[in-house]
Design a protein around this motif. Sequence first.
Motif, mmCIF file in Angstrom:
data_model
loop_
_atom_site.group_PDB
_atom_site.id
_atom_site.type_symbol
_atom_site.label_atom_id
_atom_site.label_comp_id
_atom_site.label_asym_id
_atom_site.label_seq_id
_atom_site.Cartn_x
_atom_site.Cartn_y
_atom_site.Cartn_z
ATOM 1 N N GLY B 95 0.787 -1.226 0.000
ATOM 2 C CA GLY B 95 0.000 0.000 0.000
ATOM 3 C C GLY B 95 0.825 1.286 0.000
ATOM 4 N N PRO B 96 1.769 1.438 0.937
ATOM 5 C CA PRO B 96 2.580 2.657 0.942
ATOM 6 C C PRO B 96 3.396 2.847 -0.335
ATOM 7 C CG PRO B 96 2.846 1.451 2.994
ATOM 8 C CD PRO B 96 2.062 0.573 2.089
ATOM 9 N N VAL B 97 3.815 1.744 -0.960
ATOM 10 C CA VAL B 97 4.585 1.841 -2.206
ATOM 11 C C VAL B 97 3.703 2.407 -3.311
ATOM 12 C CG1 VAL B 97 5.893 0.541 -3.909
ATOM 13 C CG2 VAL B 97 5.979 -0.135 -1.512
ATOM 14 N N LEU B 98 2.498 1.850 -3.410
ATOM 15 C CA LEU B 98 1.550 2.320 -4.420
ATOM 16 C C LEU B 98 1.232 3.795 -4.218
ATOM 17 C CD1 LEU B 98 -0.399 1.501 -6.715
ATOM 18 C CD2 LEU B 98 -2.113 1.140 -4.954
ATOM 19 N N ARG B 99 1.042 4.147 -2.969
ATOM 20 C CA ARG B 99 0.723 5.530 -2.632
ATOM 21 C C ARG B 99 1.876 6.464 -3.003
ATOM 22 N NH1 ARG B 99 -2.499 8.542 1.048
ATOM 23 N NH2 ARG B 99 -1.160 10.074 2.026
ATOM 24 N N GLN B 100 3.079 5.994 -2.758
ATOM 25 C CA GLN B 100 4.230 6.831 -3.099
ATOM 26 C C GLN B 100 4.345 7.023 -4.604
ATOM 27 O OE1 GLN B 100 8.009 5.427 -1.700
ATOM 28 N NE2 GLN B 100 9.002 7.371 -2.123
ATOM 29 N N VAL B 101 4.091 5.950 -5.364
ATOM 30 C CA VAL B 101 4.121 6.062 -6.822
ATOM 31 C C VAL B 101 3.091 7.087 -7.276
ATOM 32 C CG1 VAL B 101 3.594 4.846 -8.953
ATOM 33 C CG2 VAL B 101 5.035 3.765 -7.259
ATOM 34 N N TYR B 102 1.883 7.019 -6.664
ATOM 35 C CA TYR B 102 0.827 7.969 -7.031
ATOM 36 C C TYR B 102 1.253 9.395 -6.702
ATOM 37 C CZ TYR B 102 -3.667 10.344 -7.024
ATOM 38 O OH TYR B 102 -4.689 11.228 -7.265
ATOM 39 N N LEU B 103 1.839 9.578 -5.519
ATOM 40 C CA LEU B 103 2.211 10.925 -5.106
ATOM 41 C C LEU B 103 3.322 11.499 -5.972
ATOM 42 C CD1 LEU B 103 2.145 10.580 -1.223
ATOM 43 C CD2 LEU B 103 0.511 11.737 -2.692
ATOM 44 N N GLN B 104 4.159 10.624 -6.520
ATOM 45 C CA GLN B 104 5.267 11.117 -7.337
ATOM 46 C C GLN B 104 4.817 11.535 -8.721
ATOM 47 O OE1 GLN B 104 8.050 7.920 -7.092
ATOM 48 N NE2 GLN B 104 9.097 8.787 -5.339
ATOM 49 N N MET B 105 3.635 11.093 -9.129
ATOM 50 C CA MET B 105 3.125 11.521 -10.425
ATOM 51 C C MET B 105 2.689 12.979 -10.325
ATOM 52 S SD MET B 105 0.848 8.195 -11.276
ATOM 53 C CE MET B 105 0.142 8.771 -12.796
ATOM 54 N N ALA B 106 2.927 13.726 -11.423
ATOM 55 C CA ALA B 106 2.549 15.139 -11.411
ATOM 56 C C ALA B 106 1.092 15.270 -11.829
ATOM 57 C CB ALA B 106 3.454 15.925 -12.356
ATOM 58 N N GLU B 107 0.431 16.314 -11.373
ATOM 59 C CA GLU B 107 -0.920 16.629 -11.829
ATOM 60 C C GLU B 107 -0.853 17.082 -13.285
ATOM 61 O OE1 GLU B 107 -3.786 16.312 -10.628
ATOM 62 O OE2 GLU B 107 -3.722 16.398 -8.446
ATOM 63 N N PRO B 108 -1.867 16.856 -14.119
ATOM 64 C CA PRO B 108 -3.056 16.073 -13.803
ATOM 65 C C PRO B 108 -2.785 14.574 -13.901
ATOM 66 C CG PRO B 108 -3.192 16.867 -16.034
ATOM 67 C CD PRO B 108 -1.906 17.377 -15.486
#
Lengths: 165, 187
Positions: B95-108
């Motif tokens: 879970g934390p790994v997936l979340r980190q990958v998501y957070l590292q993506m830029a908007e949008p």
Amino acid sequence: MTNEQVKSRLIEKFGEALTDFEESYGMLSFHAPKEMNLKVLQFLYDDEALEFRFLTDITGVHYPAQPGAELAVVYHLQNLRTRTRLRFKVFTSVADPKVFTATRLYESANWMERETYDFFGIDFVGHPNLIRILNVDEMDYFPMRKEFPLEDQTRIDKDDEMFGR
Amino acid sequence: MARPVQYNTKIKTVEAPEGYSGEGFFATSFDKVIGMARANSIWPLPFATSCCGIEFMATMSAHYDLGRFGAERLGFTPRQCDLLMVMGTISKKMGPVLRQVYLQMAEPRWVIAVGACASSGGIFDTYSVLQGIDQVIPVDVYVPGCPPRPEAILDGFMRIQQLVGQESLRRRHSDQYKALMNSYGIE
């Protein structure tokens, strides 16, 4: 080396302390008092005749129906020269699950004891790094104990028909 | 003599957005033209852990060909990718790994949860499996199936394209969106 020879050597050394000798599927197994687990391991390792130098596995078992001896630690050993295998259990209570660590004797016990702690909550006294290894750190239960509820029976967010339940 | 194949007549082009055109100019709104550009050049980040990931490989390959939708560039990095495709069982430790990958993506950025496991934990009601990735990151489209056929993944992808194409440029500044992000503890 036959199971009979191993058994008689063990009885010669420890006498009445070891109990419940049995052979299931050709593999010798017995129970030992938990205070003696290191003595038994050390003897099996050092003895010229036995030479069990390879710790194959450590795992745990939960027996909720045995008050005072709910948790078992199972050791699997192998003599690499004669390919003899051996298994023994020590029992401890769930209220005070302390068992001496085997990491001084077998390096491989490090990982396996951490895993056993992770899933059964057995406290290996003297282990250098006894923290969770496969589960998330914030988990506050030991999932392989039989007290762990298998699934939340009340949840309605999954359609039983779709999931075969 | 006529050539047997003169040119490929089956090419589909994206329709131009509404606007005003005249001699030498064409005017439309930013929303429409940027939405069109984004929707037809999505860069997916495949986050595949199990059987759904294998099914997605078929979606990428020649027979189903995800590249037809402008999603030719699959990046296995959050860098510059704008669509996170989560396929397969996600364990709680993941879970934390997936979340980190998501957070590292830029908007949008957008997220698809492919298959029963990513959407709801699937058959795995166990101590180790995350019961749906929407417990850690917000999800735009859920693709059902166990595992889903490539057609289903393509359908989910086209729904993302609709979302992307029609999204207001200001949506991500809206209070509703901010509240959603805050509910996940994301600034």
